[in-house]
Scaffold this active site. Structure first.
Site, PDB file in Angstrom:
ATOM      1  N   ARG A 150      -2.769  -2.402  13.857  1.00 14.03           N
ATOM      2  CA  ARG A 150      -4.240  -2.450  13.978  1.00 14.03           C
ATOM      3  C   ARG A 150      -4.627  -3.865  14.375  1.00 14.03           C
ATOM      4  NH1 ARG A 150      -4.159   1.907  10.173  1.00 14.03           N
ATOM      5  NH2 ARG A 150      -3.705   0.605   8.368  1.00 14.03           N
ATOM      6  N   HIS A 197      -4.138 -13.036  15.261  1.00 10.90           N
ATOM      7  CA  HIS A 197      -3.238 -11.903  15.116  1.00 10.90           C
ATOM      8  C   HIS A 197      -2.375 -11.765  16.365  1.00 10.90           C
ATOM      9  CE1 HIS A 197      -6.165  -9.895  12.026  1.00 10.90           C
ATOM     10  NE2 HIS A 197      -5.613 -10.990  11.592  1.00 10.90           N
ATOM     11  N   TYR A 255       2.262  -5.301  13.301  1.00  9.16           N
ATOM     12  CA  TYR A 255       1.117  -4.574  12.747  1.00  9.16           C
ATOM     13  C   TYR A 255       0.333  -3.877  13.851  1.00  9.16           C
ATOM     14  CZ  TYR A 255      -2.722  -3.536   9.569  1.00  9.16           C
ATOM     15  OH  TYR A 255      -3.672  -2.889   8.792  1.00  9.16           O
ATOM     16  N   ASP A 306      -5.333  -7.117   7.698  1.00  9.62           N
ATOM     17  CA  ASP A 306      -6.705  -6.919   8.170  1.00  9.62           C
ATOM     18  C   ASP A 306      -7.686  -6.852   6.986  1.00  9.62           C
ATOM     19  OD1 ASP A 306      -6.088  -4.475   7.089  1.00  9.62           O
ATOM     20  OD2 ASP A 306      -6.320  -3.338   8.941  1.00  9.62           O
ATOM     21  N   GLU A 319      -9.242  -4.341   5.684  1.00 10.37           N
ATOM     22  CA  GLU A 319      -8.936  -3.240   4.770  1.00 10.37           C
ATOM     23  C   GLU A 319      -7.863  -3.669   3.784  1.00 10.37           C
ATOM     24  OE1 GLU A 319      -9.749   0.907   3.854  1.00 10.37           O
ATOM     25  OE2 GLU A 319     -10.700  -0.457   5.267  1.00 10.37           O
ATOM     26  N   GLU A 369       0.791  -1.232   0.000  1.00 14.73           N
ATOM     27  CA  GLU A 369       0.000   0.000   0.000  1.00 14.73           C
ATOM     28  C   GLU A 369       0.819   1.276   0.000  1.00 14.73           C
ATOM     29  OE1 GLU A 369       0.042  -2.373   2.305  1.00 14.73           O
ATOM     30  OE2 GLU A 369      -1.892  -2.602   3.298  1.00 14.73           O
ATOM     31  N   ASP A 395      -1.872  -5.192   3.860  1.00 14.95           N
ATOM     32  CA  ASP A 395      -2.005  -5.506   5.292  1.00 14.95           C
ATOM     33  C   ASP A 395      -2.911  -6.708   5.535  1.00 14.95           C
ATOM     34  OD1 ASP A 395      -0.316  -3.442   5.883  1.00 14.95           O
ATOM     35  OD2 ASP A 395      -1.895  -2.018   6.397  1.00 14.95           O
TER      36      ASP A 395
END
Length: 778
Positions: free
Chosen positions: A290, A333, A288, A84, A86, A9, A82
């Site tokens: 989040r 996670h 990470y 997640d 998103e 990203e 990533d």
């Protein structure tokens, strides 16, 4: 051309990953999402089973073209966005836009950007997880439906340019309800009694220690009566209790707890914390950021153990895993931790270093031994009274994790030391007092939310997820529903009754500052109006349990246990029906309150929400030709509780502040905000002073400061025409020719230009085509 292209990203993430892959790989960036929902018609075809319509924004077309060229020439495209929802959605968007066949795609995920993690991910690729994609799409569609349906209603019924959202409106409701709790709170006075006592050891050496009466006294009379009893009493240790206590470390950070602790310890906003954490993650320094998991991997546990054994000794090491309290946490996670526990410090900006150190301390302390504390409670008998004094002390026998870290709380922003250490005491031992004081204290209302405590509350209620806390809090501030403010507080008098060693009772008055606040979230009047309107007409959207239920359903979609069309079908039709009913059957709201009549003019005095904010109005509703007078409310005043006298006071502007240089100075509020006026010139005092109470000395400071600023700005004036002047501007020197600003040629001293040259530059400027600015397409 390389056989493999890896797409992430951001450029920063790409440059870190590139270091760990060989020449067969090209690592590039999509610069975030490469397509978005259309604005028109909500971007969703509701008739076709909530089909989203995506477009590639203009600014992303060149990026897509370049990515398409690279992917067409590559054998394999690795989507390394990533881990997640998103990130999964971005990977899916890339597949769709670049028209990548499934056999050409390798989806890889990792919780840290380190060489072992990247190489391990490359060894174990997977396909795109469409359950995660559907969950993220569902959130986007649902939020778009709610926002695009509710916002226009607010424009019609409350005020133009307002917005509503599924999570943001609930967050605003929390802040509004807390504000009303504070407004309705009545502070009560009571008295707290503390004593300084003296004990002698066997050698006659005196040691003092503190104790207090556990309960409060409701009135001054009761406190005085107790001190009178103390005056003639004897004191002894009635009981002594010593017990060992263990204190355990906190779990490593989740997104929520990192945001809270960075706010308390570092004074970072929630958005700032996430921005800095993103940089640390992309640089390969932390995992990470989040996440709602408190798990640590086996590699991390071993790394922490080795560092603790090396730095502090084996007796400080205690390997442990934590269980999250959240039902919806994704335990697969990891918690937020350093990628290398041997690095206590990292390079980077001051803020990056501070946040990394906080993450390192929290993670390393979570794997350290409990602190062992001996806590002592001594109860002191007062011979002539029923009440007892209680003294508490503690001694740290083994510091354990406290050697590294102690969590802060919202009530106390600093890391406190231990309680007092008590002297050697024994039951039945006689003691004396040095002084005993009864101090007046006042009950306090609940605290306003900080960004940190609001995140904590949202998490407790199950509203939002790690990726949504920061955007939600930023949005409600950008939309001007709430603002952060520092309030100095007001002075308050309180009483102290003191019994001295001479056994005489004295009274004194002292002052303290109350109501001082820093960085608290305060709702605007418009927030209260909108919250009330939505609560009345859309109670389901504003319901905490409903919002949490939606989050649970999104989790079920992510886990493949629910079809997202089913969720949207359950929600949207009844919601749309309610929208149409509200549009057709509700009146416009303004929060108007009629306060009374102005005793001078006889006009009606009222307050309401106007186009540019809350105002007080003096008007004669029965006279069609009447021209109302308006005055804006002060920042600290609210539509729902401003009094008649306070509102009438607003019309005393403009007011004469005093005289300066033999000329009158006045204060008022104009179109562009509050100002002071002197000698025909206006000086803004916006966000500096209140025009209602600014004093002449402060006004003079404003006037002088502006004059000094203007003098420093002025380079040259011309007697031939005072409207021509050479000034220092934000982008360098320029010529002001009447109302026109003219660029000066570079490479020459600005003050050297003559009036004739300036006239020529002004004429040449008129003949040049004006620059056209195009509005950026959204």
């Amino acid at each position: 051309m390389a056989k493999n292209i890896v797409i992430v990203e951001s450029p920063a993430k790409a440059s870190t990953i590139e270091k760990y892959l060989g020449e067969d790989f090209i690592v590039t960036s999509s610069y975030g999402h490469i397509r978005d929902l259309k604005k028109k018609d909500k971007g969703i075809d509701i008739e076709k089973n909530y089909t989203p319509h995506y477009i590639i924004p203009e600014e992303k077309k060149a990026i897509v073209k370049e990515l398409k060229k690279l992917s067409d020439k590559s054998e394999t495209v690795w989507l390394a966005t990533d881990e997640d929802r998103e990130g999964e959605a971005i990977a899916w968007h890339l597949k769709e836009v670049l028209e990548l066949p499934e056999k050409k795609i390798r989806r890889i995920v990792f919780s840290e950007i380190t060489k072992p993690a990247i190489l391990e991910a490359v060894k174990n690729p997977r396909g795109i997880d469409y359950n995660l994609v559907n969950s993220q799409q569902s959130r986007r569609i649902l939020d778009r439906l709610v926002g695009f349906e509710l916002s226009p209603i607010l424009w019609r019924k409350v005020k133009p340019k307002l917005s509503a959202g599924r999570v943001q409106s609930v967050a605003v409701r929390l802040i509004v309800e807390r504000e009303r709790e504070i407004d309705s709170f009545t502070s009560q006075s009571r008295f707290k009694v503390n004593g300084n006592f003296i004990v002698k050891d066997k050698d006659g050496k005196e040691t003092d220690f503190k104790a207090e009466v556990s309960d409060y006294f409701d009135t001054q009379k009761e406190a005085e009566e107790f001190l009178e009893k103390c005056r003639t009493s004897e004191y002894s240790i009635q009981s002594l209790e010593k017990k060992p206590v263990k204190k355990s470390p906190s779990a490593p950070f989740t997104t929520s707890t990192l945001q809270q602790e960075a706010s308390r310890k570092l004074r970072f906003s929630v958005a700032r914390t996430m921005l800095i954490a993103q940089k640390l993650y992309e640089a390969g320094k932390i995992t990470y950021m989040r996440t709602d998991s408190v798990n640590l991997s086996d590699i991390a546990l071993d790394g922490a153990e080795n560092q603790i054994n090396s730095e502090y000794g084996k007796n400080y090491s205690h390997k442990r895993q934590y269980k999250t309290k959240s039902k919806t946490a994704q335990e697969a996670h990891e918690a937020i931790r350093p990628t290398d526990f041997s690095k206590e410090n990292v390079s980077g900006s001051k803020e990056e270093k501070a946040l990394y150190e906080l993450i390192w301390k929290r993670a390393i302390s979570s794997q350290m031994s409990d602190a062992k504390i001996e806590r002592t409670i001594a109860k002191i008998n007062v011979s002539n009274a029923e009440q007892m004094f209680v003294a508490k002390g503690e001694v740290i026998k083994f510091d354990g994790f406290l050697k590294v870290y102690l969590e802060s709380s919202d009530d106390d922003d600093s890391e406190e030391g231990n309680e007092d250490i008590l002297p050697d005491l024994s039951e039945g031992q006689k003691i004396s007092f040095a002084d005993i004081s009864a101090t007046q204290r006042f009950t306090r209302p609940p605290s306003r939310y900080t960004e940190a405590s609001l995140v904590k509350k949202l998490e407790e209620l199950g509203i939002g997820r790690p990726s949504t806390y920061a955007p939600t809090i930023s949005t409600i501030q950008k939309r001007l529903y709430v603002h952060k403010e520092e309030r100095e507080g007001t002075e308050r008098e309180y009483s102290v009754i003191k019994l001295g060693a001479d056994k005489k009772i004295s009274h004194e008055k002292r002052t303290e500052i109350t109501g001082a606040e820093k960085g608290k979230l305060i709702p605007e009047d418009i927030a209260m109006l909108v919250s009330d309107f939505l609560m009345e007409h859309f109670p389901q959207i504003m319901d905490y349990q409903f919002t949490a239920h939606i989050e649970e359903e999104l989790d079920e979609i992510a886990n493949g246990k629910m079809d997202y069309h089913e969720m949207l079908d359950e929600f949207y039709p009844p919601f749309k029906e309610k929208v149409m009913h509200t549009i057709e059957n509700t009146e416009r709201v303004s929060g108007e309150r009629i306060l009374g009549k102005d005793p001078v003019t006889g006009k009606q005095l009222s307050v309401r929400m106007a186009r540019f904010g809350p105002v007080a109005a003096l008007s004669n509703p029965s006279d069609e030709n009447d021209t109302p007078q308006y005055s804006g409310l002060r920042r600290t005043q609210k539509l729902e509780n401003i009094t008649f006298d306070e509102a009438l006071e607003l019309f005393k502007l403009p007011r004469v502040v005093g005289e300066y240089e033999n000329r009158e100075v006045t204060a008022a509020i104009g179109r562009f905000g509050p100002y002071v006026k002197h000698d025909g010139k206006f000086y803004s005092i916006k966000d500096i002073h209140d025009p209602h109470d600014i004093e002449i000395d402060a006004a003079i400071d404003v006037i002088d400061a502006k004059r000094k600023s203007d003098a420093e700005k002025m380079i040259k004036t011309f007697e031939e025409n005072p409207e021509y002047m050479i000034l220092n501007g934000r982008w360098g020197p320029y010529l002001r020719a009447g109302k026109e600003n003219v660029r000066l040629p570079k490479g020459r001293e600005p003050s050297s230009f003559t009036f004739e040259e300036c006239m020529q530059l002004a004429e040449e400027s008129k003949s040049k085509p004006k620059r056209k600015f195009r509005r950026k397409k959204s």
